[in-house]
Design a protein around this motif. Structure first.
Motif, PDB file in Angstrom:
ATOM      1  N   LYS A   1      74.907 120.580   3.143  1.00 22.03           N
ATOM      2  CA  LYS A   1      75.288 119.223   3.525  1.00 22.03           C
ATOM      3  C   LYS A   1      75.698 119.242   4.994  1.00 22.03           C
ATOM      4  CE  LYS A   1      78.203 119.220   0.153  1.00 22.03           C
ATOM      5  NZ  LYS A   1      79.322 118.902  -0.713  1.00 22.03           N
ATOM      6  N   PRO A   2      75.283 118.247   5.768  1.00 21.36           N
ATOM      7  CA  PRO A   2      75.609 118.227   7.199  1.00 21.36           C
ATOM      8  C   PRO A   2      77.103 118.389   7.481  1.00 21.36           C
ATOM      9  CG  PRO A   2      74.011 116.517   6.696  1.00 21.36           C
ATOM     10  CD  PRO A   2      74.450 117.112   5.374  1.00 21.36           C
ATOM     11  N   GLU A   3      77.938 117.837   6.644  1.00 14.10           N
ATOM     12  CA  GLU A   3      79.384 117.921   6.869  1.00 14.10           C
ATOM     13  C   GLU A   3      79.953 119.310   6.571  1.00 14.10           C
ATOM     14  OE1 GLU A   3      78.879 116.048   2.701  1.00 14.10           O
ATOM     15  OE2 GLU A   3      77.893 115.849   4.630  1.00 14.10           O
ATOM     16  N   ASP A   4      79.162 120.179   5.943  1.00 14.74           N
ATOM     17  CA  ASP A   4      79.630 121.532   5.640  1.00 14.74           C
ATOM     18  C   ASP A   4      79.380 122.526   6.769  1.00 14.74           C
ATOM     19  OD1 ASP A   4      80.606 120.748   3.211  1.00 14.74           O
ATOM     20  OD2 ASP A   4      78.892 121.481   2.054  1.00 14.74           O
TER      21      ASP A   4
END
Length: 70
Positions: A60-63
């Protein structure tokens, strides 16, 4: 706590992977103040043609803490 999962292209020997995992374990113990027996490290070889599907598409991009530039 914690588990570190490393995914990479094939081609490194088991010895290189073991030495790398030990360095990651040592750094984790130093930085987090935990015991070595509480740190696990896994290494998974991913073929280059499967990298996007098996790795990139599953993060996930936020990870991302550090995002690759390729």
């Amino acid at each position: 706590m914690p588990h570190i999962s490393v995914k990479m292209y094939p081609g490194r020997t088991d010895k290189v992977k073991e030495e790398f995992a030990k360095k990651i374990q040592d750094l984790t113990v130093e930085e987090f103040g935990c015991q070595p027996c509480h740190v696990s490290v896994s290494v998974e070889d991913i073929e280059p043609e499967n990298w996007k599907e098996e790795v990139v598409d599953n993060i996930k991009p936020e990870d991302y803490i550090i995002k690759p530039n390729f």
